[in-house]
Every structure is written in structure tokens, then in C-alpha cells.
Design an enzyme around this catalytic site. Structure first.
Site, PDB file in Angstrom:
ATOM      1  N   GLY A 294       0.766  -1.237   0.000  1.00  0.00           N
ATOM      2  CA  GLY A 294       0.000   0.000   0.000  1.00  0.00           C
ATOM      3  C   GLY A 294       0.799   1.291   0.000  1.00  0.00           C
ATOM      4  O   GLY A 294       0.266   2.352   0.312  1.00  0.00           O
TER       5      GLY A 294
ATOM      6  N   LYS B 197       3.917   0.947  -4.810  1.00  0.00           N
ATOM      7  CA  LYS B 197       4.888   0.216  -5.633  1.00  0.00           C
ATOM      8  C   LYS B 197       4.448   0.152  -7.094  1.00  0.00           C
ATOM      9  O   LYS B 197       5.249   0.375  -8.005  1.00  0.00           O
ATOM     10  CB  LYS B 197       5.082  -1.204  -5.084  1.00  0.00           C
ATOM     11  CG  LYS B 197       5.653  -1.276  -3.685  1.00  0.00           C
ATOM     12  CD  LYS B 197       5.942  -2.703  -3.265  1.00  0.00           C
ATOM     13  CE  LYS B 197       4.689  -3.550  -3.187  1.00  0.00           C
ATOM     14  NZ  LYS B 197       3.763  -3.074  -2.133  1.00  0.00           N
ATOM     15  N   THR B 198       3.167  -0.158  -7.306  1.00  0.00           N
ATOM     16  CA  THR B 198       2.677  -0.277  -8.687  1.00  0.00           C
ATOM     17  C   THR B 198       2.740   1.064  -9.409  1.00  0.00           C
ATOM     18  O   THR B 198       3.139   1.142 -10.579  1.00  0.00           O
ATOM     19  CB  THR B 198       1.236  -0.812  -8.694  1.00  0.00           C
ATOM     20  OG1 THR B 198       1.218  -2.120  -8.107  1.00  0.00           O
ATOM     21  CG2 THR B 198       0.688  -0.885 -10.114  1.00  0.00           C
ATOM     22  N   THR B 199       2.357   2.138  -8.725  1.00  0.00           N
ATOM     23  CA  THR B 199       2.431   3.472  -9.332  1.00  0.00           C
ATOM     24  C   THR B 199       3.863   3.805  -9.726  1.00  0.00           C
ATOM     25  O   THR B 199       4.128   4.301 -10.833  1.00  0.00           O
ATOM     26  CB  THR B 199       1.911   4.536  -8.344  1.00  0.00           C
ATOM     27  OG1 THR B 199       0.573   4.207  -7.979  1.00  0.00           O
ATOM     28  CG2 THR B 199       1.951   5.914  -8.965  1.00  0.00           C
TER      29      THR B 199
ATOM     30  N   ASP C 241       3.172  -9.648  -7.788  1.00  0.00           N
ATOM     31  CA  ASP C 241       2.305  -9.535  -6.616  1.00  0.00           C
ATOM     32  C   ASP C 241       1.011 -10.323  -6.882  1.00  0.00           C
ATOM     33  O   ASP C 241       0.361 -10.100  -7.897  1.00  0.00           O
ATOM     34  CB  ASP C 241       1.977  -8.062  -6.364  1.00  0.00           C
ATOM     35  CG  ASP C 241       1.257  -7.831  -5.040  1.00  0.00           C
ATOM     36  OD1 ASP C 241       0.696  -8.809  -4.489  1.00  0.00           O
ATOM     37  OD2 ASP C 241       1.252  -6.690  -4.555  1.00  0.00           O
TER      38      ASP C 241
END
Length: 301
Positions: A35, A38-40, A62
């Protein structure tokens, strides 16, 4: 402890420009607590790298994939071209699906079947997975790396699972060494069991099944050891740690950096998300509003 006043000139450049400019990089891992963004960060890195490299791939390891949401398009197990780019692709892997596919290929190769009690290769794989936690992920990761290495990508960005999963990924070479010892211990015990299943269903011999599994483990170990060597080369691999300005996130990032150091993996970039600069942000927001207020007012009408 004395307090120190830092000037902006004393701080490093707050950007990941050094990663974009390092043309030798082939593997970029982005990791941290769940949260924290990381993806951004991974998607931003991928899109920026696409401006400077010929072919870029973003891979989500993930289990809770978010790449599809980030790019607003369906992304699957195979590399999917990202809309708006001609040199950027993304893929979301599933360790369970990869392991099942591997199991089926071994059954096809040996002719071994399984009965209602789950004997045969399925029983052997189940025993191995239960005895050595992480072996399923290690074999899945090996399949992924073999697939990626056969593709023509200049750089691969890994959007990793939360910290614990990432650290286990780095311990795969050790896990595989344990797997070889375990499979030898199980060989005698499972030989009769697999032999009975093979006889009942006309499958392969116990030696075929065991040789297939040992051969797959050996192949997995070779791939991961080769990849591990590349991961320890700072010219080829770097790890970007992502956190937010909260105690638990910072503490976990510190632990992650220490563990990466033990594995010999470069990690000279840390992204801190959710940082607000009230005065600066208010000033920039005011400037943005002044330059866009006409459009906003027409939209409101």
C-alpha cells in the site's frame, strides 16, 4: 543529539533520473510494504524508460495484481502491449497457474497419471511443496525468468509483492539446494507409491517420474543461479525501495535495504510517497488554477 539544518543544495536530486540514464540496467525491482505505491512507481518508471529504451516490460509478481487497474486495460499472463506505446508491455504472473502447468508438462512427458487420492506426480509435488515452503514460487519464478530471457526486452521492471515475498524470492537459490536434498530423501518412499499409480493407469515408471522432477529442479537451479549472479551486478540490476513517511513503513524499508545488502543487491534509490509540502503545493496549485480557470468555469457551466 544535535539538530542540523539542511539546505536543499545538500540533498540529492529527488528523482529516479539516474535509473533512466543508466543504459546498462536490465532488471529493475520495485518493492516495499503493502500500500505504499509500488505499482504506481513501477508504471511511472516503465513509461519513462519507454522514452529511452527500445523495448520495456513491466512484470507484476504480486498475487494482488494492480497493473490492469493502473493502465485501465486487461493485462494477462502473456506480455500485453500498453495502449499509447509501441515499445511498452506488461504482464501479471500467477505462481499457482505456472506450477500446475509445469506439473501437467511433467505428466505428459512421463505418461504418469494420478488417482482419486492424488498419487503420482501431484502427490510428489505436494509433498515437496509442503516440506519446503517457497519451492513452488522458486520454480514459478524460474519459468518466468526463462520466458523473459527468451524475449527481446532491453529492460524489465518488476512490480513485486510486499517485502516478505520479495525477500523470499531472493532466497530461492538456498531453497532449491534444500529441495534437492529433500527429493533424494523422498525418492525411496515415493517410488512404490508412484509405481502403483503408474501401473494402475498405464503411466510412466517411478524412475521416469523421479528423473523428470529432478531434471526440472536442476534446470530451475541453473536458471536461478544464473539470474542471481546478474542480480548481484549493480551495472545490470537495481532495487528501488518504496515507502511512505510513517514509522512502520520506514522501519520495514530499513530492514529491506539491510537484507538486500546481505544478498549483494544494489539499492541506492528510495521513493517516499505521500509527502506534502503545504507552501510549495499551495503556490503551484494557485498557479495551475489561474492558468486553467477559464476552462474550469466553462466546464462548470
Amino acid at each position: 543529539m544535535a539538530d542540523y539544518d539542511y539546505d536543499d543544495e545538500d540533498l540529492p536530486d529527488p528523482s529516479l533520473k539516474n535509473i533512466i540514464e543508466q543504459e546498462s540496467l536490465q532488471w529493475i525491482f520495485v518493492g516495499g510494504k503493502g500500500g505504499v505505491g509500488k505499482t504506481t512507481t513501477s508504471c511511472c518508471l516503465g513509461t519513462q524508460l519507454a522514452k529511452h529504451r527500445k523495448k520495456v516490460l513491466i512484470v507484476s509478481t504480486d498475487p494482488a495484481h494492480n497493473l490492469s487497474d493502473a493502465f485501465c486495460q486487461k493485462i494477462g499472463r502473456d506480455p500485453t502491449p500498453i495502449l499509447g506505446f509501441d515499445n511498452l508491455s506488461a504482464m501479471e504472473i500467477d505462481a499457482t497457474e505456472d506450477l500446475d502447468k509445469m506439473q501437467r508438462s511433467m505428466e505428459d512427458a512421463t505418461g504418469a497419471g494420478q488417482d482419486d487420492d492424488g498419487t503420482g506426480i501431484q502427490a510428489l509435488m505436494s509433498e515437496l511443496t509442503n516440506s519446503i515452503p517457497g519451492i513452488d514460487e522458486a520454480m514459478s519464478f524460474s519459468e518466468l525468468m526463462k520466458q523473459v530471457q527468451n524475449m527481446d526486452y532491453d529492460v524489465v521492471v518488476f512490480d513485486t509483492a510486499p517485502t516478505g515475498h520479495t525477500l523470499r524470492l531472493l532466497s530461492f537459490p538456498t531453497i532449491l539446494e534444500k529441495a534437492f536434498g529433500k527429493i533424494m530423501d523422498l525418492k525411496d518412499r515415493f517410488g512404490g507409491l508412484i509405481g502403483q499409480a503408474s501401473a494402475l493407469f498405464g503411466g510412466g515408471s517411478p524412475d521416469q517420474v523421479q528423473d523428470a522432477l529432478i531434471g526440472r529442479l536442476e534446470e530451475t537451479r541453473e536458471i536461478i543461479n544464473k539470474v542471481n549472479t546478474a542480480f548481484q551486478d549493480p551495472a545490470l540490476t537495481t532495487f528501488v525501495c518504496v515507502c511512505i513517511p510513517e514509522f512502520l513503513s520506514i522501519y520495514e524499508t530499513e530492514r529491506l535495504v539491510q537484507e538486500l545488502s546481505k544478498f549483494g543487491i544494489d539499492s541506492h534509490n528510495i521513493v517516499v510517497n505521500q509527502v506534502l509540502f503545504p507552501e510549495k503545493d499551495a503556490e503551484e496549485l494557485g498557479e495551475w488554477f489561474d492558468s486553467n480557470k477559464d476552462g474550469l468555469q466553462s466546464h462548470k457551466r
